[in-house]
Scaffold this motif. Structure first.
Motif, PDB file in Angstrom:
ATOM      1  N   ARG A   4      27.493   5.683  60.522  1.00  0.00           N
ATOM      2  CA  ARG A   4      28.519   6.663  60.863  1.00  0.00           C
ATOM      3  C   ARG A   4      28.115   8.083  60.474  1.00  0.00           C
ATOM      4  O   ARG A   4      28.935   8.995  60.530  1.00  0.00           O
ATOM      5  N   LEU A   5      26.857   8.286  60.104  1.00  0.00           N
ATOM      6  CA  LEU A   5      26.389   9.608  59.710  1.00  0.00           C
ATOM      7  C   LEU A   5      25.668  10.299  60.865  1.00  0.00           C
ATOM      8  O   LEU A   5      25.014   9.642  61.665  1.00  0.00           O
ATOM      9  N   SER A   6      25.770  11.603  60.889  1.00  0.00           N
ATOM     10  CA  SER A   6      24.997  12.379  61.862  1.00  0.00           C
ATOM     11  C   SER A   6      23.546  12.421  61.385  1.00  0.00           C
ATOM     12  O   SER A   6      23.242  12.040  60.256  1.00  0.00           O
ATOM     13  N   ALA A   7      22.654  12.912  62.221  1.00  0.00           N
ATOM     14  CA  ALA A   7      21.232  13.001  61.854  1.00  0.00           C
ATOM     15  C   ALA A   7      21.048  13.897  60.623  1.00  0.00           C
ATOM     16  O   ALA A   7      20.282  13.573  59.720  1.00  0.00           O
ATOM     17  N   GLU A   8      21.783  14.995  60.589  1.00  0.00           N
ATOM     18  CA  GLU A   8      21.683  15.917  59.451  1.00  0.00           C
ATOM     19  C   GLU A   8      22.204  15.256  58.171  1.00  0.00           C
ATOM     20  O   GLU A   8      21.610  15.408  57.101  1.00  0.00           O
ATOM     21  N   GLU A   9      23.309  14.531  58.265  1.00  0.00           N
ATOM     22  CA  GLU A   9      23.865  13.842  57.097  1.00  0.00           C
ATOM     23  C   GLU A   9      22.924  12.742  56.611  1.00  0.00           C
ATOM     24  O   GLU A   9      22.790  12.527  55.399  1.00  0.00           O
ATOM     25  N   ARG A  10      22.258  12.050  57.535  1.00  0.00           N
ATOM     26  CA  ARG A  10      21.266  11.027  57.156  1.00  0.00           C
ATOM     27  C   ARG A  10      20.116  11.652  56.375  1.00  0.00           C
ATOM     28  O   ARG A  10      19.667  11.106  55.375  1.00  0.00           O
ATOM     29  N   GLN A  11      19.655  12.803  56.851  1.00  0.00           N
ATOM     30  CA  GLN A  11      18.582  13.502  56.136  1.00  0.00           C
ATOM     31  C   GLN A  11      19.018  13.870  54.724  1.00  0.00           C
ATOM     32  O   GLN A  11      18.258  13.720  53.771  1.00  0.00           O
ATOM     33  N   GLN A  12      20.239  14.335  54.603  1.00  0.00           N
ATOM     34  CA  GLN A  12      20.756  14.704  53.291  1.00  0.00           C
ATOM     35  C   GLN A  12      20.857  13.472  52.389  1.00  0.00           C
ATOM     36  O   GLN A  12      20.482  13.516  51.215  1.00  0.00           O
ATOM     37  N   GLU A  34      19.108  10.695  52.617  1.00  0.00           N
ATOM     38  CA  GLU A  34      17.746  10.287  52.275  1.00  0.00           C
ATOM     39  C   GLU A  34      17.171  11.170  51.175  1.00  0.00           C
ATOM     40  O   GLU A  34      16.518  10.685  50.249  1.00  0.00           O
ATOM     41  N   HIS A  35      17.451  12.468  51.264  1.00  0.00           N
ATOM     42  CA  HIS A  35      16.980  13.390  50.238  1.00  0.00           C
ATOM     43  C   HIS A  35      17.590  13.050  48.884  1.00  0.00           C
ATOM     44  O   HIS A  35      16.885  13.001  47.868  1.00  0.00           O
ATOM     45  N   VAL A  36      18.893  12.806  48.855  1.00  0.00           N
ATOM     46  CA  VAL A  36      19.569  12.435  47.608  1.00  0.00           C
ATOM     47  C   VAL A  36      18.948  11.166  47.043  1.00  0.00           C
ATOM     48  O   VAL A  36      18.666  11.083  45.838  1.00  0.00           O
ATOM     49  N   GLN A  37      18.728  10.177  47.899  1.00  0.00           N
ATOM     50  CA  GLN A  37      18.119   8.926  47.438  1.00  0.00           C
ATOM     51  C   GLN A  37      16.732   9.163  46.856  1.00  0.00           C
ATOM     52  O   GLN A  37      16.392   8.643  45.802  1.00  0.00           O
ATOM     53  N   VAL A  88      26.225   6.266  45.281  1.00  0.00           N
ATOM     54  CA  VAL A  88      27.092   6.748  46.363  1.00  0.00           C
ATOM     55  C   VAL A  88      26.296   6.843  47.662  1.00  0.00           C
ATOM     56  O   VAL A  88      26.751   6.391  48.721  1.00  0.00           O
ATOM     57  N   ALA A  89      25.093   7.408  47.597  1.00  0.00           N
ATOM     58  CA  ALA A  89      24.278   7.577  48.809  1.00  0.00           C
ATOM     59  C   ALA A  89      23.877   6.237  49.407  1.00  0.00           C
ATOM     60  O   ALA A  89      23.885   6.068  50.630  1.00  0.00           O
ATOM     61  N   THR A  90      23.522   5.271  48.569  1.00  0.00           N
ATOM     62  CA  THR A  90      23.058   3.989  49.103  1.00  0.00           C
ATOM     63  C   THR A  90      24.202   3.105  49.581  1.00  0.00           C
ATOM     64  O   THR A  90      23.981   2.230  50.416  1.00  0.00           O
TER      65      THR A  90
END
Length: 158
Positions: A114-122, A124-127, A106-108
């Protein structure tokens, strides 16, 4: 009809759990407790959600206080022997790794533009976490001599 505020978090399960302990005690390995017998003790039909609520509380207390695991299925609860517990833990591990694979997928497959900076960090963390768990599971699968923990009650070496 107004909702009663007597039990803010639902109806307590302690009384029913005490009845189950009085009826079945602490079950030995291999002992079967049919749903019908459990239902008679707590006066709740197995098809009602209250049955699952009470039996979950009972099973959790058996695990926490007596290190007894019950398997549900085939119309009865069964107290697991050590080999069956290992099978259960292996099954849960496979299910967990499968969940991590799905989370990774799902993350990849998400459109990161279309993600905010905070959502991108999240994401990346999930990945990162999912990749670590998946790779660890693959590595463990190739290991020929697994390191087993000490048995419960075994003194630790000094």
């Amino acid at each position: 009809m107004t909702k009663s505020k007597l039990f803010a978090s639902g109806v307590p399960t302690d009384a029913d759990v005490h009845r189950l302990f009085a009826a079945f005690g602490v079950p030995a390995e291999g002992v079967q407790m049919p749903y019908g017998a459990v239902s008679e003790v707590i006066h709740v039909d197995p098809s009602v959600s209250r049955f699952r609520t009470v039996t979950s509380a009972w099973r959790n207390r058996l695990m926490r206080e007596h290190n007894i695991y019950l398997r549900a299925g085939e119309g009865a609860y069964v107290a697991l022997a050590p080999g069956e517990r290992v099978d259960l833990s292996a099954t849960k591990l496979r299910m967990g790794v499968r969940s991590f694979r799905r989370a990774h997928a799902v993350a990849t497959s998400t459109d990161w533009t279309r993600l905010s900076a905070e959502e991108r960090q999240q994401a990346e963390h999930v990945q990162r976490v999912a990749t670590t768990v998946i790779q660890s599971a693959r590595l463990q699968a190739r290991t020929t001599h697994p390191v087993l923990p000490l048995a419960v009650g075994t003194p630790t070496p000094s």
